[in-house]
Design a protein around this motif. Structure first.
Motif, PDB file in Angstrom:
ATOM      1  N   GLU A 141      34.819 -10.744  20.292  1.00  0.00           N
ATOM      2  CA  GLU A 141      35.750 -10.048  21.346  1.00  0.00           C
ATOM      3  C   GLU A 141      36.145 -11.216  22.263  1.00  0.00           C
ATOM      4  N   ALA A 142      35.071 -12.125  22.382  1.00  0.00           N
ATOM      5  CA  ALA A 142      35.337 -13.271  23.337  1.00  0.00           C
ATOM      6  C   ALA A 142      36.390 -14.383  22.492  1.00  0.00           C
ATOM      7  N   THR A 143      36.435 -14.601  21.142  1.00  0.00           N
ATOM      8  CA  THR A 143      36.963 -15.330  20.335  1.00  0.00           C
ATOM      9  C   THR A 143      38.514 -14.713  20.623  1.00  0.00           C
ATOM     10  N   ARG A 144      38.697 -13.475  20.513  1.00  0.00           N
ATOM     11  CA  ARG A 144      40.239 -12.805  20.834  1.00  0.00           C
ATOM     12  C   ARG A 144      40.621 -13.099  21.912  1.00  0.00           C
ATOM     13  N   ALA A 145      39.606 -12.889  22.836  1.00  0.00           N
ATOM     14  CA  ALA A 145      40.038 -13.059  24.350  1.00  0.00           C
ATOM     15  C   ALA A 145      40.526 -14.762  24.819  1.00  0.00           C
ATOM     16  N   PHE A 146      39.971 -15.522  23.818  1.00  0.00           N
ATOM     17  CA  PHE A 146      40.652 -16.883  23.929  1.00  0.00           C
ATOM     18  C   PHE A 146      41.843 -17.143  23.104  1.00  0.00           C
ATOM     19  N   ASN A 147      42.454 -15.896  22.541  1.00  0.00           N
ATOM     20  CA  ASN A 147      43.601 -16.091  22.001  1.00  0.00           C
ATOM     21  C   ASN A 147      43.741 -16.739  20.605  1.00  0.00           C
ATOM     22  N   LEU A 148      42.201 -16.615  19.863  1.00  0.00           N
ATOM     23  CA  LEU A 148      42.131 -17.496  18.905  1.00  0.00           C
ATOM     24  C   LEU A 148      41.936 -16.403  17.560  1.00  0.00           C
ATOM     25  N   PRO A 149      42.319 -16.910  16.486  1.00  0.00           N
ATOM     26  CA  PRO A 149      42.208 -16.068  15.154  1.00  0.00           C
ATOM     27  C   PRO A 149      40.580 -15.768  15.241  1.00  0.00           C
ATOM     28  N   CYS A 150      40.112 -14.519  14.970  1.00  0.00           N
ATOM     29  CA  CYS A 150      38.799 -14.440  14.712  1.00  0.00           C
ATOM     30  C   CYS A 150      38.628 -13.732  13.100  1.00  0.00           C
ATOM     31  N   ILE A 151      37.818 -14.634  12.270  1.00  0.00           N
ATOM     32  CA  ILE A 151      38.086 -14.066  10.701  1.00  0.00           C
ATOM     33  C   ILE A 151      36.992 -14.225  10.201  1.00  0.00           C
ATOM     34  N   GLU A 152      36.693 -12.899   9.235  1.00  0.00           N
ATOM     35  CA  GLU A 152      35.248 -12.586   8.685  1.00  0.00           C
ATOM     36  C   GLU A 152      35.933 -11.635   7.359  1.00  0.00           C
ATOM     37  N   THR A 153      35.131 -12.098   6.236  1.00  0.00           N
ATOM     38  CA  THR A 153      35.486 -11.301   5.251  1.00  0.00           C
ATOM     39  C   THR A 153      34.218 -10.652   4.456  1.00  0.00           C
ATOM     40  N   GLU A 154      34.220  -9.375   4.375  1.00  0.00           N
ATOM     41  CA  GLU A 154      32.923  -8.794   3.618  1.00  0.00           C
ATOM     42  C   GLU A 154      32.843  -9.109   2.261  1.00  0.00           C
ATOM     43  N   GLY A 155      31.467  -9.671   1.765  1.00  0.00           N
ATOM     44  CA  GLY A 155      31.134 -10.081   0.658  1.00  0.00           C
ATOM     45  C   GLY A 155      31.330 -11.508   0.425  1.00  0.00           C
ATOM     46  N   PHE A 156      31.744 -12.201   1.362  1.00  0.00           N
ATOM     47  CA  PHE A 156      31.511 -13.857   1.537  1.00  0.00           C
ATOM     48  C   PHE A 156      31.204 -14.343   2.759  1.00  0.00           C
ATOM     49  N   GLU A 157      30.674 -15.489   2.728  1.00  0.00           N
ATOM     50  CA  GLU A 157      29.903 -16.129   3.685  1.00  0.00           C
ATOM     51  C   GLU A 157      31.050 -16.893   4.477  1.00  0.00           C
ATOM     52  N   ALA A 158      30.613 -17.052   5.595  1.00  0.00           N
ATOM     53  CA  ALA A 158      31.808 -17.897   6.710  1.00  0.00           C
ATOM     54  C   ALA A 158      31.949 -19.478   5.823  1.00  0.00           C
ATOM     55  N   ASP A 159      30.983 -19.940   5.261  1.00  0.00           N
ATOM     56  CA  ASP A 159      31.330 -21.174   4.642  1.00  0.00           C
ATOM     57  C   ASP A 159      32.337 -21.090   3.649  1.00  0.00           C
ATOM     58  N   ASP A 160      32.458 -19.904   2.809  1.00  0.00           N
ATOM     59  CA  ASP A 160      33.365 -19.832   1.834  1.00  0.00           C
ATOM     60  C   ASP A 160      34.885 -19.885   2.294  1.00  0.00           C
ATOM     61  N   ILE A 161      34.863 -18.911   3.515  1.00  0.00           N
ATOM     62  CA  ILE A 161      36.404 -18.870   4.135  1.00  0.00           C
ATOM     63  C   ILE A 161      36.757 -20.241   4.434  1.00  0.00           C
ATOM     64  N   ILE A 162      35.771 -21.087   5.322  1.00  0.00           N
ATOM     65  CA  ILE A 162      36.124 -22.367   5.627  1.00  0.00           C
ATOM     66  C   ILE A 162      36.641 -23.098   4.533  1.00  0.00           C
ATOM     67  N   ALA A 163      35.686 -23.233   3.522  1.00  0.00           N
ATOM     68  CA  ALA A 163      36.421 -23.963   2.209  1.00  0.00           C
ATOM     69  C   ALA A 163      37.555 -23.639   1.665  1.00  0.00           C
ATOM     70  N   THR A 164      38.064 -22.174   1.603  1.00  0.00           N
ATOM     71  CA  THR A 164      39.166 -21.919   1.158  1.00  0.00           C
ATOM     72  C   THR A 164      40.389 -22.315   2.113  1.00  0.00           C
ATOM     73  N   TYR A 165      40.124 -22.343   3.498  1.00  0.00           N
ATOM     74  CA  TYR A 165      41.147 -22.571   4.243  1.00  0.00           C
ATOM     75  C   TYR A 165      41.453 -24.241   4.435  1.00  0.00           C
ATOM     76  N   ALA A 166      40.214 -25.014   4.169  1.00  0.00           N
ATOM     77  CA  ALA A 166      40.196 -26.355   4.339  1.00  0.00           C
ATOM     78  C   ALA A 166      40.960 -26.937   2.952  1.00  0.00           C
ATOM     79  N   ARG A 167      40.741 -26.239   1.915  1.00  0.00           N
ATOM     80  CA  ARG A 167      41.393 -26.836   0.556  1.00  0.00           C
ATOM     81  C   ARG A 167      42.826 -26.352   0.760  1.00  0.00           C
ATOM     82  N   GLN A 168      43.198 -25.296   1.202  1.00  0.00           N
ATOM     83  CA  GLN A 168      44.719 -24.857   1.341  1.00  0.00           C
ATOM     84  C   GLN A 168      45.361 -25.977   2.323  1.00  0.00           C
ATOM     85  N   ALA A 169      44.919 -26.236   3.248  1.00  0.00           N
ATOM     86  CA  ALA A 169      45.429 -27.147   4.252  1.00  0.00           C
ATOM     87  C   ALA A 169      45.475 -28.629   3.946  1.00  0.00           C
ATOM     88  N   GLU A 170      44.554 -28.997   3.019  1.00  0.00           N
ATOM     89  CA  GLU A 170      44.305 -30.320   2.639  1.00  0.00           C
ATOM     90  C   GLU A 170      45.568 -30.574   1.585  1.00  0.00           C
TER      91      GLU A 170
END
Length: 559
Positions: A103-132
């Motif tokens: 809730e704090a993350t949303r209050a900061f007006n920031l995307p709060c992201i999580e995906t069931e079945g995957f670790e946060a590190d996997d989500i970070i890796a996916t975004y990082a490679r897409q942006a790169e």
């Protein structure tokens, strides 16, 4: 997103645990709700947003997201059912803060992201490679070694606690291999934190040497018969399948299905009233004032938000689905079963499901009062490898008791003879009742009297080298993410400062005793009420250890 943009990806789960262990217990005054992790998280996030350009990263992000672990159960558990099987449930007072931090993350007006079945590190890796791939730069706000495999010329990491950017040269300096070989290195060394088996007996230095010689894990396994050292050769051949499995476990996925695209991560201006409403609900007065000033908002005209609190089965987060008891990797291999439940379980049982924080605190106090001090859990640390293991355990737990043994009551004149550490041996639950302690002898001397502080002509044998031990202790005591607890800490603080160590993040049991029971005639350890021993004296708590050391001088025999 376009070329030239800069994406910040915050390891939210890492932030949570750092905040929880760095900030002393803090409860909302109105109802006792634990909020220390929320407070630390909000302050860390606000500082990062306001001062990003003034950090070692040196840029203001155009895109920003905070990534969380939905739970500890992921696709990796299908590959290896013992993955993270050694984890215990998080501390009870952290559980309701998982949802509050989202809730704090949303209050900061920031995307709060999580995906069931995957670790946060996997989500970070996916975004990082897409942006790169687009040509954007990426900064991952974390110092976790598991993410170092992602580092490239355009993807960096940032240790917010040390204000240090981590690039390719830093990975090589720390691990002896480049980021492109980190997966193979971790596959060989394993990871006791996540129960990744690896190849038994292969540490980071050996793994780096083997990768330097053979290039990669596949080549090493194919040519293992060429290894000259017989024991190492046989060990690698026998555990080749474990190494391949471990590689699957440590390799981050870069194809996680994402609910929010890169374009949705654009960093928006802060919504002052929205953030202030949340902060007022948490009763964070100081940060509320700072945000009001920065956003030109009238905090007095803003009502606190109605923030839901998730308890029990309604909550989700890292390790919340961990078993009440856990089995370490070595115990599993030996066919052992778990017999000791997480200390959170009996506390919850005593307090009752859904009970208020005050009831839970009372239940914990009852548990500690009934617990006995197990002096058989005391040990003597005689080498740097064992000291490294204890320091790693202290970092993992986030709380460590610390005491020095010296030659004088004057900290400006005393010589450091040794030091002791005590940690809660309950996984990440620093509030557990299973405590283990160790003493590290440094400069005990031989002498005819056999006294602990005897004036001998030479150092006793079987001690840890002073300079090397001090360097390791310095890293621990100066780590703000680890809470240090001591009695009359001013003495230890001044003593260690003389040796170039400036302690950070600490509590003093003498001061705590004064706050709780200021009417007592003394706050000496001799009359402090110990939470796990009732009323006890310092002498009664330490006599066993001191007697053992004194009898053993000058050789300081093993206890």
């Amino acid at each position: 997103m376009k070329k030239g943009d800069h994406l910040f990806l915050v390891d939210g789960s890492g932030f949570i645990f750092r905040a929880f262990h760095a900030i002393p217990p803090l409860n909302r005054k109105s109802d006792g709700l634990p909020v220390n992790a929320v407070s630390g998280f909000c302050n860390m996030l606000w500082k990062l947003l306001k001062d990003a350009r003034n950090t070692d990263v040196g840029v203001t992000p155009t895109h920003f997201a905070v990534i969380f672990d939905y739970s500890s159960k992921t696709f990796r558990n299908e590959l290896y059912d013992l993955y993270k099987a050694n984890r215990t449930a998080p501390p009870e007072d952290l559980v309701p803060q998982f949802g509050l931090i989202r809730e704090a993350t949303r209050a900061f007006n920031l995307p709060c992201i999580e995906t069931e079945g995957f670790e946060a590190d996997d989500i970070i890796a996916t975004y990082a490679r897409q942006a790169e791939a687009i040509g954007a730069d990426v900064t991952i706000i974390s110092s976790d070694k598991d993410l170092m495999q992602l580092v490239t010329a355009n993807v960096h990491m940032y240790d917010a606690m040390k204000d240090k950017q981590i690039g390719v040269p830093d990975v090589i300096e720390k691990w002896g291999v480049g980021p492109e070989k980190m997966i193979d290195l971790q596959a060989m060394t394993g990871d006791s934190t996540d129960n990744v088996p690896g190849i038994p007996g292969i540490g980071p230095k050996t793994a780096a040497q083997l990768l330097e010689e053979y290039g990669d894990l596949d080549t090493l396994l194919a040519r293992a018969g060429e290894i000259k050292q017989q024991k190492r050769r046989e060990n690698i051949i026998a555990n080749a399948d474990l190494a391949r499995l471990s590689r699957q476990l440590v390799a981050l996925r870069t194809d996680v299905p994402l609910e929010q695209s890169l374009e949705a991560l654009v960093l928006e201006p802060q919504n002052g009233p929205k953030l202030i409403a949340f902060l007022k609900a948490m009763e964070f007065t100081t940060l509320t004032r700072r945000v009001a000033e920065a956003t030109d908002s009238d905090a007095s005209a803003i009502d606190p938000a109605n923030v839901p609190v998730q308890w029990g089965a309604d909550a989700h987060g890292p390790d919340l689905d961990a078993p009440a008891s856990a089995v370490a990797l070595g115990d599993v291999a030996a066919g052992a079963t778990a017999t000791s439940a997480s200390p959170s379980a009996p506390a919850r049982k005593l307090a009752g499901e859904g009970s208020a924080p005050a009831d839970l605190a009372a239940a914990r106090q009852a548990l500690f009062s009934a617990a006995k001090i197990d002096t058989t859990a005391y040990t003597t640390i005689r080498d740097l490898a064992e000291l490294d293991r204890w320091i790693a355990a202290a970092r993992e737990t986030g709380v460590v008791a610390f005491d020095t043994e010296t030659t004088s009551l004057d900290p400006m004149q005393a010589e450091l003879v040794g030091f002791s550490l005590a940690i809660a041996d309950n996984g990440k639950d620093a509030s557990g009742t299973d405590i283990r302690a160790a003493y590290v002898p440094l400069t005990h001397k031989t002498g005819s009297g056999g006294d602990l502080f005897s004036d001998g002509i030479k150092l006793a044998e079987g001690q840890v080298p002073f300079a090397e031990a001090l360097a390791r202790l310095k890293n621990l005591l100066e780590d703000p993410a680890v809470l240090k607890v001591a009695q009359n800490l001013k003495y230890d603080y001044l003593l260690m400062k003389r040796h170039g160590v400036v302690m950070q993040s600490f509590d003093d049991t003498m001061l705590i005793s004064y706050v709780l029971e200021a009417g007592k005639a003394t706050q000496r350890m001799a009359w402090i009420r110990c939470p796990n021993a009732g009323w006890a004296t310092r002498r009664s708590l330490t006599r066993t250890w001191r007697d053992r050391v004194s009898r053993a001088s000058p050789s300081i025999s093993s206890t």
